[in-house]
Each structure stands twice: as structure tokens, then as C-alpha cells.
Design a protein around this motif. Structure first.
Motif, PDB file in Angstrom:
ATOM      1  N   ASP A  30     -10.535   4.940  -4.930  1.00  0.00           N
ATOM      2  CA  ASP A  30     -10.707   5.867  -6.049  1.00  0.00           C
ATOM      3  C   ASP A  30     -10.449   7.293  -5.547  1.00  0.00           C
ATOM      4  N   LEU A  33      -7.198  12.909  -7.351  1.00  0.00           N
ATOM      5  CA  LEU A  33      -7.307  14.112  -8.177  1.00  0.00           C
ATOM      6  C   LEU A  33      -5.979  14.371  -8.873  1.00  0.00           C
ATOM      7  N   PRO A  34      -5.907  14.977 -10.006  1.00  0.00           N
ATOM      8  CA  PRO A  34      -6.961  15.659 -10.744  1.00  0.00           C
ATOM      9  C   PRO A  34      -7.637  14.777 -11.790  1.00  0.00           C
ATOM     10  N   THR A  35      -7.336  13.490 -11.811  1.00  0.00           N
ATOM     11  CA  THR A  35      -7.852  12.641 -12.890  1.00  0.00           C
ATOM     12  C   THR A  35      -9.178  11.967 -12.580  1.00  0.00           C
ATOM     13  N   SER A  36      -9.679  12.058 -11.353  1.00  0.00           N
ATOM     14  CA  SER A  36     -10.922  11.391 -10.984  1.00  0.00           C
ATOM     15  C   SER A  36     -11.849  12.360 -10.269  1.00  0.00           C
ATOM     16  N   SER A  37     -13.117  12.306 -10.591  1.00  0.00           N
ATOM     17  CA  SER A  37     -14.103  13.154  -9.910  1.00  0.00           C
ATOM     18  C   SER A  37     -15.044  12.313  -9.052  1.00  0.00           C
TER      19      SER A  37
END
Length: 66
Positions: A30, A33-37
Motif C-alpha cells: 500500500d 501517494l498521492p492516492t493513499s494515506s
């Protein structure tokens, strides 16, 4: 989901740096970035304090933001 990795054998011969010599080996799942924090990772820190000490291996894991 699963993953595997190989940690190389550490040889402390010739280590002369004051802080020793260290490396990190890990698998991260996982965290793109930028779609996952979030991120999940597991690994091993391997190294030598000096050239007379045995190699040190320390496992770690991290889950962010937890």
C-alpha cells in the motif's frame, strides 16, 4: 496478499566508520501517494557496530497512520 524478501548475510570485516555500517531491507504494502494515506511495511535492519562486533539484525513493522 503476501510478500517475501531475503536479507543478505552481514559481514562486519573491514567496518571502520565511527557509527558502524547499517542497511535496511523491507517490503511495503500500500502507500502509493498521492492516492493513499496509509502504509504497511515489515523489514529488517542489519549491520555492524564495528569490525569486532557480531552482525546485528533487528526486525521492525510499521502501520501508518496507526
Amino acid at each position: 496478499m503476501s510478500a517475501q524478501f531475503t536479507v543478505p548475510t552481514v559481514d562486519c570485516t573491514g567496518v571502520t566508520a565511527a557509527g558502524g555500517a547499517w542497511s535496511g531491507h523491507w517490503i511495503g504494502l500500500d502507500g502509493f501517494l498521492p492516492t493513499s494515506s496509509t502504509v504497511e511495511q515489515i523489514g529488517v535492519i542489519a549491520g555492524c557496530n564495528d569490525n569486532t562486533s557480531p552482525a546485528v539484525y533487528q526486525a521492525f513493522w510499521e502501520m501508518f497512520p496507526n
